[in-house]
Structure formats: C-alpha cells, structure tokens
Design a protein around this motif. Structure first.
Motif, PDB file in Angstrom:
ATOM      1  N   PRO A 153     -32.671   2.423  32.328  1.00 41.53           N
ATOM      2  CA  PRO A 153     -31.693   2.052  31.299  1.00 41.53           C
ATOM      3  C   PRO A 153     -30.702   3.192  31.052  1.00 41.53           C
ATOM      4  O   PRO A 153     -30.949   4.322  31.444  1.00 41.53           O
ATOM      5  N   THR A 154     -29.590   2.894  30.386  1.00 42.32           N
ATOM      6  CA  THR A 154     -28.504   3.859  30.316  1.00 42.32           C
ATOM      7  C   THR A 154     -28.819   5.036  29.414  1.00 42.32           C
ATOM      8  O   THR A 154     -29.360   4.888  28.314  1.00 42.32           O
ATOM      9  N   ALA A 155     -28.447   6.214  29.890  1.00 42.15           N
ATOM     10  CA  ALA A 155     -28.620   7.429  29.100  1.00 42.15           C
ATOM     11  C   ALA A 155     -27.744   7.391  27.852  1.00 42.15           C
ATOM     12  O   ALA A 155     -28.107   7.958  26.817  1.00 42.15           O
ATOM     13  N   THR A 156     -26.606   6.720  27.929  1.00 40.06           N
ATOM     14  CA  THR A 156     -25.716   6.632  26.766  1.00 40.06           C
ATOM     15  C   THR A 156     -26.403   5.920  25.607  1.00 40.06           C
ATOM     16  O   THR A 156     -26.328   6.362  24.455  1.00 40.06           O
ATOM     17  N   GLU A 157     -27.080   4.815  25.885  1.00 41.16           N
ATOM     18  CA  GLU A 157     -27.792   4.105  24.823  1.00 41.16           C
ATOM     19  C   GLU A 157     -28.986   4.913  24.334  1.00 41.16           C
ATOM     20  O   GLU A 157     -29.263   4.979  23.135  1.00 41.16           O
ATOM     21  N   ALA A 158     -29.698   5.548  25.254  1.00 40.57           N
ATOM     22  CA  ALA A 158     -30.852   6.360  24.866  1.00 40.57           C
ATOM     23  C   ALA A 158     -30.432   7.526  23.983  1.00 40.57           C
ATOM     24  O   ALA A 158     -31.170   7.940  23.082  1.00 40.57           O
ATOM     25  N   ALA A 159     -29.229   8.055  24.228  1.00 41.17           N
ATOM     26  CA  ALA A 159     -28.751   9.205  23.469  1.00 41.17           C
ATOM     27  C   ALA A 159     -28.674   8.934  21.974  1.00 41.17           C
ATOM     28  O   ALA A 159     -28.805   9.850  21.160  1.00 41.17           O
ATOM     29  N   ARG A 160     -28.462   7.679  21.599  1.00 38.55           N
ATOM     30  CA  ARG A 160     -28.369   7.326  20.180  1.00 38.55           C
ATOM     31  C   ARG A 160     -29.678   7.612  19.447  1.00 38.55           C
ATOM     32  O   ARG A 160     -29.687   7.851  18.237  1.00 38.55           O
ATOM     33  N   LYS A 161     -30.790   7.624  20.187  1.00 38.52           N
ATOM     34  CA  LYS A 161     -32.100   7.846  19.575  1.00 38.52           C
ATOM     35  C   LYS A 161     -32.492   9.324  19.524  1.00 38.52           C
ATOM     36  O   LYS A 161     -33.517   9.657  18.938  1.00 38.52           O
ATOM     37  N   VAL A 162     -31.689  10.175  20.144  1.00 36.13           N
ATOM     38  CA  VAL A 162     -32.038  11.595  20.219  1.00 36.13           C
ATOM     39  C   VAL A 162     -31.371  12.336  19.060  1.00 36.13           C
ATOM     40  O   VAL A 162     -30.144  12.414  18.987  1.00 36.13           O
TER      41      VAL A 162
END
Length: 270
Positions: A153-162
């Motif tokens: 899955p996209t790192a951009t979407e995952a970044a929102r959780k970091v």
C-alpha cells in the motif's frame, strides 16, 4: 552563529568516537548485516531498508558511520528481487528492530533500548520504512529516508499515521522516484513533525556505494557529496531524536549548501 550548522555538519560527516563491530543478522534468523559500536548498553538502533534491486552492501559506509556515533544500524537482505513485496519488506524491518532489541550484540557488551528505535531507507526501502513506522510494531521514535519511493500500500497514505519526527531527503536529479510524487507527497502527508530537503547535484543512486549491475537499468550513480550530506543529516537527526543529545538540532533547523529545506511546517510557523 551563522557558521555553527556548517561546523556541526563538518563534525558529523567524519566518523564518530566509537570503534565499530560488524555482525550477521542471519545468526538471529534473518539475512542481513548489523553494525554496532564496540560497547555500550541501551544504545539507540535503526533498521535500514535497501533500495530496489540493491544489496545492503551498497550502504555499509552509511551504516558503519551511524555505528561510529553510537547507533546500532541493521539492514535486512530480503525482498531484493524485481517484484518485492513492500508489505513483507516493512515487516522485515520491524523484525530487524525486534531482533536487535531482544539479543545482546557483539561479545555481549552491547544492548539496544526498545524506547530508542528508528527506521530509515532508500527508494522502496524508504517507502517500506514508512509502512513499518505506521504499523506501530515496534513503536519507533524517528524515520529518515533518501529518495523514498511509493509502495503498495502507498507510503503517502501510511505517512498520515506516523506521528514521530520524519526527515525526507529528495534527490534533485532523481528520474526514478521524482520528489513531487514521492518524497514530497510523503512529507506533506506526514502525521507528525516533518522536514523535506532537496539535495542538489544528486540522483536516485547517489547514496549507494561501489558498483552494481543495477546501474545499467537505473538512472544515477554513487556520489560522494550526497553520501557525505546524508551521513551528516541522518546522524544529526537520529542523535537528536533517539538520544538525549541536543547539540546537533541547529543543523536540522537550518538550510545548508546543497541541502535546502523545501518543507517544514514547524519552521514556517516560527
């Protein structure tokens, strides 16, 4: 004061005060390499994700450099084929942190503090580092990338959780993972404090060391100036966020030659 960040960078681009040991992660159940300072309990540690098709050996200089400054640096040698699973690679980075945290390293005189963990990576390894940070297992305190690429899955979407601090370095001449759709998109989606810098005179493979057949199909080549900047900035970033050292923060808060700050909401609000 104006010259202080330059002096700090100069200091951090040289090897640190610790003798460095090299070990094999395979002894703990995962192929890869680990560099550690020769001694010290409750050390900070990072797991580093290699770029697409790249062996961890192309980052040994960077990993050794971090270890010379007291940071345990480990890199799994997994998902190296042309069609890697980014999700599994992220899990391998998390497993790497678990391994170096659970066991005594070197001759038994080195241990890692589970409260002082970080992630880093290049290209797809950078994107996988973001995925691993977003998973929260184990929890990390800082994430740094160079020429981060998108993942599935996209790192951009995952970044929102970091929500921990992030440092993302983009290469100005990157034709493989251009900043706009990769490092910049990740940085602008970041859920915590974040900084994006662009390294000029740089390319996608600038951080790598030595030669490798993948240079025939990937744009770019090793570049000493880029390696020097990455070593200095990564070291300052992880010492600042994984230890009690605050000396190098001015370097992180200031644009420097060949590494301009493109995006940092904290500095923009100041």
């Amino acid at each position: 004061m104006a010259s202080k960040p330059k002096a700090l960078l100069e200091e951090l681009t040289h090897p640190g005060p610790y003798t460095v040991l090299r070990g094999n992660l395979a002894l703990a159940g995962l192929p890869g390499v680990v560099f550690t300072p020769a001694k010290g309990l409750n050390r900070p540690a990072i797991a580093f994700g290699h770029g697409w098709l790249q062996p961890p050996g192309r980052y040994h200089g960077l990993l050794r450099h971090l270890a010379s400054w007291g940071i345990v640096a480990a890199a799994p040698a997994t998902q190296r084929g042309p069609l890697p699973s980014h999700r599994i690679f992220a899990a391998d980075l998390s497993t790497t942190l678990d391994l170096v945290t659970r066991v005594r390293l070197g001759p038994g005189a080195i241990s890692v503090d589970p409260r002082r963990l970080g992630l880093a990576g290049h290209s797809t390894g950078g994107g996988a580092a973001v995925l691993a940070a977003a998973s929260g297992h184990p929890p990390v305190q800082a994430v740094a990338t160079f020429a981060a690429a998108q993942t599935i899955p996209t790192a951009t979407e995952a970044a929102r959780k970091v929500t921990v601090p992030g440092l993302h370095l983009a290469a100005q001449g990157d034709l493989v993972a251009p900043a706009a759709g990769n490092a910049e998109a990740i940085a602008k989606s970041w859920g915590g404090p974040v900084q994006l810098r662009t390294l000029d005179k740089s390319s996608h493979l600038a951080i790598t060391e030595g030669s490798h057949w993948s240079q025939r199909i990937l744009h770019g080549k090793p570049h000493f100036g880029t390696q020097r900047l990455v070593r200095g900035l990564f070291t300052a970033f992880f010492l600042t966020h994984l230890t009690d050292v605050d000396k190098y923060r001015p370097l992180l808060d200031t644009g420097i030659k060949h590494a301009a700050i493109e995006f940092d909401p904290t500095l923009e609000a100041a």
